[in-house]
Scaffold this active site. Structure first.
Site, PDB file in Angstrom:
ATOM      1  N   TYR A 212       0.836  -1.203   0.000  1.00 54.38           N
ATOM      2  CA  TYR A 212       0.000   0.000   0.000  1.00 54.38           C
ATOM      3  C   TYR A 212       0.869   1.250   0.000  1.00 54.38           C
ATOM      4  CZ  TYR A 212      -3.398   3.511   1.450  1.00 54.38           C
ATOM      5  OH  TYR A 212      -4.182   4.642   1.508  1.00 54.38           O
TER       6      TYR A 212
ATOM      7  N   LYS B 118       1.301   4.180  -3.023  1.00 53.23           N
ATOM      8  CA  LYS B 118       1.049   5.610  -2.815  1.00 53.23           C
ATOM      9  C   LYS B 118       2.298   6.432  -3.105  1.00 53.23           C
ATOM     10  CE  LYS B 118      -3.294   5.397  -1.737  1.00 53.23           C
ATOM     11  NZ  LYS B 118      -4.309   5.947  -2.673  1.00 53.23           N
TER      12      LYS B 118
END
Length: 252
Positions: free
Chosen positions: A156, A160
């Site tokens: 994750y 990002k």
């Protein structure tokens, strides 16, 4: 002339709260997307009393969906002022060693390639207005400078960070066309992802988790109010910055 906003992933959580906040003003036209329009029941109910909201299907995992979405939007709006690329996915956080390969590839496709394809599809519609604001929903977990050592965000966080790079790249490439491109952190929000992060941290450090719940965690409505304020207030000087929801800067 109305201000036209596009909010991908506007059917739940932060996205839904942003759609509601924006569409509460009759000066705005808000176009939201959902992966499954039929299941977006709360947003469907909201639309019944807010005729300035439109809902279309968009699935970030389907490459052709971004172009189809933009084409549908072109039928109800002659241009787009603000694109909020909010659609994305999270995961159950853990260590790099314990993260399956499928997580890395899936989140990269959804959280990085998805927003890139979405922007590319809406670029012609953004050019039709002079506002040209693009906001990418990112996360402090994608910051190397403010790396959070209390939790491993692995796939994750990497996705990002990659999204942040693309946002910075676009801000440079499109500066002469007067685009304002910023990635932003929506806050630690009491959503499925935010609550999951807190519980992951609780397993390692209950004290830190309690602090987050009492002093950091915010509601989707609080996040949405800040995001709308951020979007409305962006100027040319903000182009290429990485912001927290309260417009404080975040280290890349």
């Amino acid at each position: 002339m109305s201000t036209v906003y596009v909010v991908s992933g506007g059917n739940r959580g932060i996205g839904l709260a942003v759609v509601k906040k924006l569409s509460s003003s009759s000066n705005n036209v808000v176009i939201a997307s959902a992966r499954n329009v039929e299941q977006a029941t709360e947003l469907q109910e909201w639309i019944k009393t807010h005729n300035n909201v439109h809902l279309f299907k968009y699935d970030a995992t389907v490459e052709s969906d971004a172009a189809t979405f933009a084409n549908e939007v072109s039928k109800v709006a002659d241009g787009v002022d603000v694109l909020i690329a909010n659609a994305g996915a999270g995961e159950t956080l853990g260590t790099v060693i314990d993260t399956p390969v499928a997580n890395w590839t899936s989140l990269y496709k959804i959280n990085v390639l998805g927003p890139i394809l979405l922007f590319n599809a809406f670029y012609p519609l953004l050019l039709k207005r002079s506002t040209r604001k693009v906001l990418f929903t990112s996360s402090t977990l994608g910051s190397k400078g403010d790396y959070l050592e209390t939790v491993s965000s692995n796939a994750y966080g990497q996705s990002k960070a990659a999204l942040n790079y693309t946002a910075k790249e676009l801000s440079v490439e499109l500066a002469e066309q007067n685009f304002i491109v910023v990635p932003f952190h929506p806050g630690l929000v009491s959503s499925e992802l935010g609550n999951g992060l807190v519980e992951t941290i609780r397993k390692v450090n209950p004290g830190v988790a309690d602090h987050l719940v009492k002093n950091v965690l915010i509601t989707p409505d609080q996040s949405a109010e800040a995001i709308v304020k951020l979007a409305e207030g962006l100027t040319k000087e903000d182009n290429g910055k990485f912001y927290n929801f309260d417009k404080t800067t975040i280290a890349w």
